[in-house]
Motif scaffolding. Structure first.
Motif, PDB file in Angstrom:
ATOM      1  N   TYR A 293      50.545 -54.741  37.606  1.00  0.00           N
ATOM      2  CA  TYR A 293      50.738 -54.932  36.167  1.00  0.00           C
ATOM      3  C   TYR A 293      49.617 -54.205  35.433  1.00  0.00           C
ATOM      4  O   TYR A 293      48.451 -54.279  35.835  1.00  0.00           O
ATOM      5  CB  TYR A 293      50.720 -56.428  35.829  1.00  0.00           C
ATOM      6  N   VAL A 294      49.963 -53.496  34.365  1.00  0.00           N
ATOM      7  CA  VAL A 294      48.985 -52.664  33.660  1.00  0.00           C
ATOM      8  C   VAL A 294      48.822 -53.144  32.223  1.00  0.00           C
ATOM      9  O   VAL A 294      49.807 -53.261  31.481  1.00  0.00           O
ATOM     10  CB  VAL A 294      49.419 -51.183  33.680  1.00  0.00           C
ATOM     11  N   VAL A 295      47.587 -53.439  31.835  1.00  0.00           N
ATOM     12  CA  VAL A 295      47.269 -53.849  30.461  1.00  0.00           C
ATOM     13  C   VAL A 295      46.060 -53.049  29.989  1.00  0.00           C
ATOM     14  O   VAL A 295      45.283 -52.542  30.796  1.00  0.00           O
ATOM     15  CB  VAL A 295      46.969 -55.362  30.372  1.00  0.00           C
ATOM     16  N   ARG A 296      45.899 -52.947  28.659  1.00  0.00           N
ATOM     17  CA  ARG A 296      44.779 -52.206  28.090  1.00  0.00           C
ATOM     18  C   ARG A 296      43.645 -53.143  27.683  1.00  0.00           C
ATOM     19  O   ARG A 296      43.873 -54.173  27.063  1.00  0.00           O
ATOM     20  CB  ARG A 296      45.224 -51.406  26.861  1.00  0.00           C
ATOM     21  N   ALA A 297      42.424 -52.711  28.000  1.00  0.00           N
ATOM     22  CA  ALA A 297      41.256 -53.510  27.645  1.00  0.00           C
ATOM     23  C   ALA A 297      40.995 -53.511  26.145  1.00  0.00           C
ATOM     24  O   ALA A 297      40.470 -54.483  25.596  1.00  0.00           O
ATOM     25  CB  ALA A 297      40.024 -52.975  28.373  1.00  0.00           C
ATOM     26  N   ASP A 298      41.384 -52.425  25.455  1.00  0.00           N
ATOM     27  CA  ASP A 298      41.057 -52.307  24.039  1.00  0.00           C
ATOM     28  C   ASP A 298      42.156 -52.828  23.119  1.00  0.00           C
ATOM     29  O   ASP A 298      42.098 -52.640  21.910  1.00  0.00           O
ATOM     30  CB  ASP A 298      40.728 -50.856  23.682  1.00  0.00           C
ATOM     31  N   LYS A 299      43.164 -53.489  23.653  1.00  0.00           N
ATOM     32  CA  LYS A 299      44.187 -54.148  22.839  1.00  0.00           C
ATOM     33  C   LYS A 299      43.933 -55.643  22.863  1.00  0.00           C
ATOM     34  O   LYS A 299      43.748 -56.236  23.929  1.00  0.00           O
ATOM     35  CB  LYS A 299      45.594 -53.850  23.372  1.00  0.00           C
ATOM     36  N   SER A 300      43.904 -56.256  21.690  1.00  0.00           N
ATOM     37  CA  SER A 300      43.597 -57.682  21.625  1.00  0.00           C
ATOM     38  C   SER A 300      44.610 -58.487  22.429  1.00  0.00           C
ATOM     39  O   SER A 300      45.821 -58.293  22.306  1.00  0.00           O
ATOM     40  CB  SER A 300      43.606 -58.157  20.165  1.00  0.00           C
ATOM     41  N   MET A 301      44.118 -59.368  23.266  1.00  0.00           N
ATOM     42  CA  MET A 301      44.972 -60.213  24.088  1.00  0.00           C
ATOM     43  C   MET A 301      44.606 -61.675  23.865  1.00  0.00           C
ATOM     44  O   MET A 301      43.428 -62.019  23.770  1.00  0.00           O
ATOM     45  CB  MET A 301      44.816 -59.859  25.572  1.00  0.00           C
ATOM     46  N   ASP A 302      45.617 -62.520  23.774  1.00  0.00           N
ATOM     47  CA  ASP A 302      45.387 -63.950  23.705  1.00  0.00           C
ATOM     48  C   ASP A 302      46.518 -64.651  24.440  1.00  0.00           C
ATOM     49  O   ASP A 302      47.421 -64.014  24.975  1.00  0.00           O
ATOM     50  CB  ASP A 302      45.283 -64.433  22.257  1.00  0.00           C
ATOM     51  N   ASP A 303      46.476 -65.982  24.460  1.00  0.00           N
ATOM     52  CA  ASP A 303      47.460 -66.756  25.221  1.00  0.00           C
ATOM     53  C   ASP A 303      48.878 -66.617  24.681  1.00  0.00           C
ATOM     54  O   ASP A 303      49.844 -66.961  25.368  1.00  0.00           O
ATOM     55  CB  ASP A 303      47.062 -68.234  25.236  1.00  0.00           C
ATOM     56  N   LYS A 304      49.006 -66.123  23.432  1.00  0.00           N
ATOM     57  CA  LYS A 304      50.332 -65.978  22.828  1.00  0.00           C
ATOM     58  C   LYS A 304      50.843 -64.541  22.880  1.00  0.00           C
ATOM     59  O   LYS A 304      51.874 -64.232  22.296  1.00  0.00           O
ATOM     60  CB  LYS A 304      50.285 -66.470  21.381  1.00  0.00           C
TER      61      LYS A 304
ATOM     62  N   LYS B  25      34.335 -61.356  31.265  1.00  0.00           N
ATOM     63  CA  LYS B  25      35.154 -62.316  30.532  1.00  0.00           C
ATOM     64  C   LYS B  25      36.610 -61.870  30.451  1.00  0.00           C
ATOM     65  O   LYS B  25      37.531 -62.678  30.571  1.00  0.00           O
ATOM     66  CB  LYS B  25      34.582 -62.523  29.128  1.00  0.00           C
ATOM     67  N   LEU B  26      36.836 -60.576  30.243  1.00  0.00           N
ATOM     68  CA  LEU B  26      38.196 -60.053  30.148  1.00  0.00           C
ATOM     69  C   LEU B  26      38.929 -60.211  31.481  1.00  0.00           C
ATOM     70  O   LEU B  26      40.093 -60.624  31.511  1.00  0.00           O
ATOM     71  CB  LEU B  26      38.172 -58.582  29.732  1.00  0.00           C
ATOM     72  N   CYS B  27      38.260 -59.887  32.561  1.00  0.00           N
ATOM     73  CA  CYS B  27      38.870 -60.038  33.890  1.00  0.00           C
ATOM     74  C   CYS B  27      39.212 -61.503  34.166  1.00  0.00           C
ATOM     75  O   CYS B  27      40.288 -61.809  34.712  1.00  0.00           O
ATOM     76  CB  CYS B  27      37.933 -59.509  34.970  1.00  0.00           C
ATOM     77  N   LYS B  28      38.334 -62.402  33.772  1.00  0.00           N
ATOM     78  CA  LYS B  28      38.585 -63.830  33.971  1.00  0.00           C
ATOM     79  C   LYS B  28      39.773 -64.300  33.135  1.00  0.00           C
ATOM     80  O   LYS B  28      40.615 -65.069  33.600  1.00  0.00           O
ATOM     81  CB  LYS B  28      37.335 -64.631  33.611  1.00  0.00           C
ATOM     82  N   PHE B  29      39.854 -63.821  31.885  1.00  0.00           N
ATOM     83  CA  PHE B  29      40.965 -64.200  31.002  1.00  0.00           C
ATOM     84  C   PHE B  29      42.295 -63.736  31.580  1.00  0.00           C
ATOM     85  O   PHE B  29      43.268 -64.489  31.627  1.00  0.00           O
ATOM     86  CB  PHE B  29      40.766 -63.606  29.612  1.00  0.00           C
ATOM     87  N   VAL B  30      42.369 -62.480  32.012  1.00  0.00           N
ATOM     88  CA  VAL B  30      43.610 -61.945  32.578  1.00  0.00           C
ATOM     89  C   VAL B  30      43.971 -62.691  33.861  1.00  0.00           C
ATOM     90  O   VAL B  30      45.141 -63.011  34.098  1.00  0.00           O
ATOM     91  CB  VAL B  30      43.467 -60.430  32.841  1.00  0.00           C
TER      92      VAL B  30
END
Length: 270
Positions: A143-154, A203-208
């Motif tokens: 699965y591929v996601v971008r680090a510079d795009k805001s991500m949240d639980d929604k 923190k980003l890796c933990k969130f994903v």
């Protein structure tokens, strides 16, 4: 690089190619990752454009189950197939759904076949396999996601990926996440080779990991070639290291399969 060059020695006899499926939003960096890996592996001093890449937020540039060969220095093809899928769009107008992804994962769809609805793909007989074998199936889902795009639980994109992840998990297929554009969130982009010392990356890796319920060890931050004019040793190294980690998941999966893995006693699974 030598480990990837010599991957043939790590594949079971029943499997000719390692099949890796890239899934993500349009512009997430799937095609750019393919290009970055192709550049690092060919190692001839130029940037390789093996797959057309688009900016984040634009409609998917990939309309087929895209496949371009990865080559060793000298030009020989490496038996790794990175399948670049049509992007999942936030608007939901061109989403490749779970049913279509399952059909692809199961090996029914041939390389470079047009990606449409499940019924349309099944109707396109020339692009389908009637009875796919283990060598046709996907051996790891990325699965591929971008680090510079805001991500949240929604985030709807993470929601789409989470739905596919749950389905894939039922078949015990290895899964991992590629976080691209990691250099875009660093205070100094030149520090990308030492990215893990930054708390923002941790923190980003933990969130994903938590959001997609995948092991932290299966979250791989990386930095693709985008605007560079020439290859860079650091980015080459990151791409090769990341690719090897993904390939290793596939190798372990194949070597543990009953009737596929080599050197497994006949009565081991009795």
């Amino acid at each position: 690089m030598k480990k990837i060059y010599d991957i043939d020695a790590n594949l079971p006899k029943a499997v000719k190619y390692m099949n890796l499926l890239l899934i993500g939003v349009a512009g997430s960096g799937k095609s750019s990752f393919v290009n970055s890996c192709a550049t690092a592996l060919l190692d001839d001093g130029r940037l390789v454009q093996a797959s057309l890449a688009m900016k984040a937020g634009m409609a998917s540039a990939t309309r087929m189950l895209k496949l371009a060969p990865l080559r060793r220095k000298g030009g020989d093809v490496i038996p790794i197939r990175l399948f670049d899928t049509r992007g999942i769009l936030k608007e939901g107008t061109e989403v490749v759904g779970k049913e279509e992804m399952n059909y692809i994962i199961d090996g029914y769809v041939k390389p470079n076949a047009k990606m449409t609805s499940l019924s349309d793909m099944k109707a396109e007989k020339k692009s389908q396999r009637e009875t796919p074998k283990i060598g046709d199936e996907m051996h790891c889902v990325v699965y591929v996601v971008r680090a510079d795009k805001s991500m949240d639980d929604k985030d709807p994109c993470l929601g789409e990926i989470a739905g596919i992840r749950e389905t894939v998990a039922q078949r015990n297929l290895p899964q991992c996440v590629l976080i691209t554009a990691i250099d875009k969130i660093l205070p100094n982009a030149d520090d990308v080779g030492d990215m893990f010392r930054y708390s923002i990356v941790q923190k980003l890796c933990k969130f994903v990991s938590n959001s997609l319920k995948l092991s932290p060890g299966n979250i791989f931050p990386t930095a693709n070639y985008v605007i560079e004019g020439v290859p860079d040793a650091v980015k080459d190294g990151i791409s090769l290291c990341t690719l090897w980690k993904i390939v290793s998941l596939g190798i372990d999966y194949l070597n543990q399969m009953e009737g596929i893995g080599d050197n497994i006693p006949d009565d081991f699974f009795d």
